[in-house]
Design a protein around this motif. Structure first.
Motif, PDB file in Angstrom:
ATOM      1  N   UNK A 112      11.582  -0.124  -5.975  1.00 18.77           N
ATOM      2  CA  UNK A 112      10.983  -0.481  -7.272  1.00 18.77           C
ATOM      3  C   UNK A 112      11.782  -1.589  -7.949  1.00 18.77           C
ATOM      4  N   UNK A 113      13.098  -1.480  -7.855  1.00 18.02           N
ATOM      5  CA  UNK A 113      13.970  -2.503  -8.432  1.00 18.02           C
ATOM      6  C   UNK A 113      13.704  -3.849  -7.745  1.00 18.02           C
ATOM      7  N   UNK A 114      13.529  -3.759  -6.442  1.00 21.28           N
ATOM      8  CA  UNK A 114      13.259  -4.960  -5.645  1.00 21.28           C
ATOM      9  C   UNK A 114      11.913  -5.582  -6.056  1.00 21.28           C
ATOM     10  N   UNK A 115      10.912  -4.734  -6.268  1.00 20.91           N
ATOM     11  CA  UNK A 115       9.576  -5.233  -6.640  1.00 20.91           C
ATOM     12  C   UNK A 115       9.661  -6.037  -7.936  1.00 20.91           C
ATOM     13  N   UNK A 116      10.394  -5.502  -8.918  1.00 15.58           N
ATOM     14  CA  UNK A 116      10.477  -6.215 -10.204  1.00 15.58           C
ATOM     15  C   UNK A 116      11.206  -7.548 -10.046  1.00 15.58           C
ATOM     16  N   UNK A 117      12.149  -7.598  -9.091  1.00 14.12           N
ATOM     17  CA  UNK A 117      12.834  -8.882  -8.852  1.00 14.12           C
ATOM     18  C   UNK A 117      11.927  -9.853  -8.096  1.00 14.12           C
ATOM     19  N   UNK A 118      11.193  -9.316  -7.124  1.00 15.71           N
ATOM     20  CA  UNK A 118      10.355 -10.187  -6.287  1.00 15.71           C
ATOM     21  C   UNK A 118       9.239 -10.859  -7.081  1.00 15.71           C
ATOM     22  N   UNK A 119       8.797 -10.242  -8.168  1.00 18.62           N
ATOM     23  CA  UNK A 119       7.652 -10.830  -8.873  1.00 18.62           C
ATOM     24  C   UNK A 119       8.033 -12.120  -9.599  1.00 18.62           C
ATOM     25  N   UNK A 120       9.314 -12.428  -9.607  1.00 16.30           N
ATOM     26  CA  UNK A 120       9.724 -13.754 -10.095  1.00 16.30           C
ATOM     27  C   UNK A 120       9.122 -14.848  -9.202  1.00 16.30           C
ATOM     28  N   UNK A 121       9.041 -14.532  -7.919  1.00 18.83           N
ATOM     29  CA  UNK A 121       8.633 -15.538  -6.938  1.00 18.83           C
ATOM     30  C   UNK A 121       7.307 -15.255  -6.240  1.00 18.83           C
ATOM     31  N   UNK A 122       6.879 -14.020  -6.317  1.00 10.96           N
ATOM     32  CA  UNK A 122       5.651 -13.642  -5.607  1.00 10.96           C
ATOM     33  C   UNK A 122       4.725 -12.876  -6.548  1.00 10.96           C
ATOM     34  N   UNK A 123       3.451 -12.944  -6.229  1.00 13.75           N
ATOM     35  CA  UNK A 123       2.481 -12.094  -6.928  1.00 13.75           C
ATOM     36  C   UNK A 123       2.390 -10.806  -6.119  1.00 13.75           C
ATOM     37  N   UNK A 124       2.528  -9.681  -6.776  1.00 12.51           N
ATOM     38  CA  UNK A 124       2.526  -8.414  -6.036  1.00 12.51           C
ATOM     39  C   UNK A 124       1.370  -7.535  -6.509  1.00 12.51           C
ATOM     40  N   UNK A 125       0.639  -7.023  -5.540  1.00  7.12           N
ATOM     41  CA  UNK A 125      -0.420  -6.053  -5.844  1.00  7.12           C
ATOM     42  C   UNK A 125      -0.038  -4.770  -5.125  1.00  7.12           C
ATOM     43  N   UNK A 150       0.853  -1.189   0.000  1.00 10.28           N
ATOM     44  CA  UNK A 150       0.000   0.000   0.000  1.00 10.28           C
ATOM     45  C   UNK A 150       0.890   1.241   0.000  1.00 10.28           C
ATOM     46  N   UNK A 151       1.087   1.814  -1.167  1.00  9.81           N
ATOM     47  CA  UNK A 151       1.974   2.980  -1.341  1.00  9.81           C
ATOM     48  C   UNK A 151       3.308   2.783  -0.611  1.00  9.81           C
ATOM     49  N   UNK A 152       4.065   1.770  -0.958  1.00 10.10           N
ATOM     50  CA  UNK A 152       5.255   1.423  -0.179  1.00 10.10           C
ATOM     51  C   UNK A 152       6.389   2.436  -0.281  1.00 10.10           C
ATOM     52  N   UNK A 153       6.312   3.357  -1.237  1.00  7.74           N
ATOM     53  CA  UNK A 153       7.433   4.291  -1.416  1.00  7.74           C
ATOM     54  C   UNK A 153       7.061   5.732  -1.096  1.00  7.74           C
ATOM     55  N   UNK A 154       5.835   5.947  -0.630  1.00  8.97           N
ATOM     56  CA  UNK A 154       5.387   7.338  -0.505  1.00  8.97           C
ATOM     57  C   UNK A 154       6.157   8.102   0.571  1.00  8.97           C
ATOM     58  N   UNK A 155       6.804   7.379   1.506  1.00  7.50           N
ATOM     59  CA  UNK A 155       7.547   8.095   2.549  1.00  7.50           C
ATOM     60  C   UNK A 155       9.052   8.055   2.293  1.00  7.50           C
ATOM     61  N   UNK A 156       9.439   7.658   1.085  1.00  7.97           N
ATOM     62  CA  UNK A 156      10.874   7.466   0.817  1.00  7.97           C
ATOM     63  C   UNK A 156      11.408   8.495  -0.174  1.00  7.97           C
ATOM     64  N   UNK A 157      12.732   8.728  -0.119  1.00  6.23           N
ATOM     65  CA  UNK A 157      13.358   9.644  -1.076  1.00  6.23           C
ATOM     66  C   UNK A 157      13.519   8.919  -2.420  1.00  6.23           C
ATOM     67  N   UNK A 158      13.868   9.662  -3.487  1.00  7.28           N
ATOM     68  CA  UNK A 158      13.902   9.037  -4.823  1.00  7.28           C
ATOM     69  C   UNK A 158      14.853   7.848  -4.948  1.00  7.28           C
ATOM     70  N   UNK A 159      16.004   7.901  -4.274  1.00  6.10           N
ATOM     71  CA  UNK A 159      16.963   6.796  -4.387  1.00  6.10           C
ATOM     72  C   UNK A 159      16.411   5.552  -3.691  1.00  6.10           C
ATOM     73  N   UNK A 160      15.880   5.752  -2.480  1.00  2.72           N
ATOM     74  CA  UNK A 160      15.296   4.625  -1.741  1.00  2.72           C
ATOM     75  C   UNK A 160      14.096   4.066  -2.515  1.00  2.72           C
ATOM     76  N   UNK A 161      13.334   4.963  -3.146  1.00  2.00           N
ATOM     77  CA  UNK A 161      12.191   4.538  -3.965  1.00  2.00           C
ATOM     78  C   UNK A 161      12.662   3.665  -5.115  1.00  2.00           C
ATOM     79  N   UNK A 162      13.742   4.107  -5.776  1.00  2.00           N
ATOM     80  CA  UNK A 162      14.262   3.337  -6.924  1.00  2.00           C
ATOM     81  C   UNK A 162      14.692   1.938  -6.479  1.00  2.00           C
ATOM     82  N   UNK A 163      15.279   1.848  -5.290  1.00  2.34           N
ATOM     83  CA  UNK A 163      15.728   0.532  -4.797  1.00  2.34           C
ATOM     84  C   UNK A 163      14.535  -0.380  -4.524  1.00  2.34           C
TER      85      UNK A 163
END
Lengths: 224, 279
Positions: free
Chosen positions: B215-228, B200-213
């Motif tokens: 987001x990068x993690x989300x794209x990797x995690x969807x190999x193994x998990x379904x993400x909404x 639920x808005x996992x990056x809304x409290x983060x700075x752009x660099x932390x947000x990018x990390x």
């Protein structure tokens, strides 16, 4: 889809500036093409010289369109129709710059023809020019009005122009073969005809961009 | 939830390929059919007849203006709304791997083991980094040290945090940066190997660099998990999700491949919203 105003007024201003710059560029490109042909038909070298000098204006406008387009993309991250409008406006500017280059080609060949005196066969190019300039006008009108139907019609008009160019090319080759002197002028006319045919192609490309803006359909390389 | 055939979650491969949107071979993991939901005993419906299918091992984004019901729907997926006395599902069903999650024999706590959640504001427990990640396993009754060590390391590796914390696992989680704390919360969510992770808005409290990390993690995690993921950030939806659902006033307006939503949506309301022309 009807245009709902953007929440950020600056964004709409940016898009309006982009459109205005493309239209300004189109006006200069059309004017240069008309002047170059008018220079040829009337035997007026000054008009040809003006077209060659005026080309810088078109080049500067092209850079301006690219600058505005990139600024809009960086600042506002447009999507959907807005994104297509920005990208295609930049593409259209590129096509218009090439049209203006062909106007310069026409002007240069016209000067060479006029050097040895006007030739009767110049009149043979009039229908070809009429179709080419008509295509450019329709393509630009389609862009301004967001008229995809008119844009598609440019593609069809270009088929007619291609047929006419082919017929004209054959006639000119026949004349060159028959002619013992004065054939050089006819060769230059062939180059002018070739430029007009390319102008038609570029107008067709602008029409394709308009269709892409309005409906997201990519009709390039499709025969309609 | 014991009736659900829960495949073991494979180990992360580290591949970063995002599944191709609208890939026909993609299996549906969540089926929502004609869902209605109310916060006031059914007097008014916050969600009105929502139907959509969420594909397995892909990122699906929920977008829409505040109050459109996207977070409510997200919280329906692991029955978090059960914690609100006046809230109730008024109609329709939610099935996860074919099992109706509101069936009488389905236990909400058991459901949440399979449907983890990461919140807007990172919320690590005031415990060590290790204990935060091991928490879910401990309450499941896992006590064996080697099993816990293995699970904690795997979750921290998968959440791209291991290299940064492996030498200070006993330190307080509250000493980590905001971005690290959020990745720790993701590690905590995936340590119990859920099939689905809700964000639920996992990056809304983060700075752009932390947000990018993240987001990068989300794209990797969807190999193994379904993400909404629920997000207000349009660009984030385009970057991380394969499919996007647009909601407005409790209704699902449009649901399609993310490319389609942001390039050529079918509905004018969708186009107006994603392009910032919403009145």
């Amino acid at each position: 889809m009807d245009e709902t105003p953007h929440t950020l007024k600056d964004f709409d201003s940016g898009l309006a500036r982009l459109r205005d710059e493309v239209v300004a560029m189109a006006n200069v490109a059309i004017q240069n093409l008309e002047e170059s042909m008018s220079g040829l038909m009337e035997g007026n070298r000054d008009k040809c010289n003006e077209v060659i000098a005026e080309d810088e204006v078109v080049d500067d406008l092209e850079k301006s369109v690219d600058e505005i387009g990139m600024a809009v993309m960086v600042r506002f991250n447009p999507v959907a129709t807005d994104l297509r409008r920005v990208i295609s406006s930049m593409n259209i500017a590129g096509r218009l710059e090439r049209i203006a280059d062909h106007a310069v080609n026409v002007a240069r060949h016209s000067r060479k023809i006029l050097k040895t005196g006007p030739i009767e066969e110049t009149k043979m190019l009039e229908p070809l020019f009429g179709l080419a300039i008509g295509e450019v006008r329709d393509a630009v009108t389609a862009y301004v009005d967001g008229n995809a139907e008119l844009a598609v019609s440019v593609k069809k008009q270009d088929d007619e122009l291609d047929r006419l160019h082919k017929r004209l090319g054959k006639s000119l080759i026949q004349l060159i073969e028959e002619r013992t002197d004065g054939a050089v002028g006819l060769v230059h006319l062939m180059f002018v005809a070739r430029s007009l045919e390319r102008v038609g192609d570029l107008a067709k490309n602008i029409g394709e961009e308009v269709v892409f803006i309005e409906s997201a359909e990519d009709i390039r390389h499709l025969s309609l | 939830m014991n009736d659900i055939d829960l495949d073991p979650v494979p180990a992360a491969t580290g591949d970063d390929a995002i599944p191709v949107p609208d890939e026909p071979a993609s299996e549906t993991i969540i089926e929502i059919e004609n869902l209605g939901f109310s916060y006031d005993h059914g007097k008014t419906e916050t969600l009105q007849g929502i139907s959509l299918e969420i594909p397995k091992n892909m990122v699906t984004a929920f977008i829409g203006p505040s109050g459109c019901g996207k977070s409510t729907l997200l919280r329906c997926l692991n029955r978090m709304n059960d914690l609100i006395d006046t809230a109730k599902v008024t109609r329709g069903t939610i099935k996860i791997l074919g099992q109706d999650i509101h069936a009488p024999d389905v236990d909400a706590i058991e459901l949440r083991k399979h449907v983890g959640m990461v919140f807007q504001k990172y919320n690590p427990f005031p415990k060590s980094i290790y204990e935060n990640v091991a928490y879910g396993l401990r309450i499941q009754g896992v006590q064996k040290k080697s099993t816990l060590n293995e699970a904690v390391e795997r979750a921290l590796v998968q959440s791209a945090l291991w290299e940064e914390v492996k030498d200070r696992l006993a330190d307080s989680a509250l000493g980590l940066s905001g971005g690290q704390q959020q990745r720790l919360c993701i590690a905590r969510a995936i340590a119990v190997q859920p099939q689905i992770v809700l964000m639920d808005e996992p990056c809304s409290a983060l700075d752009p660099i932390a947000t990018a990390r993240i987001e990068d993690l989300i794209t990797e995690l969807c190999e193994n998990y379904t993400i909404v993921i629920v997000t207000h950030n349009m660009q984030q939806a385009t970057r991380v999700s394969a499919r996007t659902a647009f909601f407005y006033l409790g209704e699902l307006i449009e649901y399609a491949a993310t490319d389609k939503i942001f390039v050529k949506p079918d509905k004018k309301q969708t186009e107006d919203y994603v392009s910032g022309r919403f009145g």
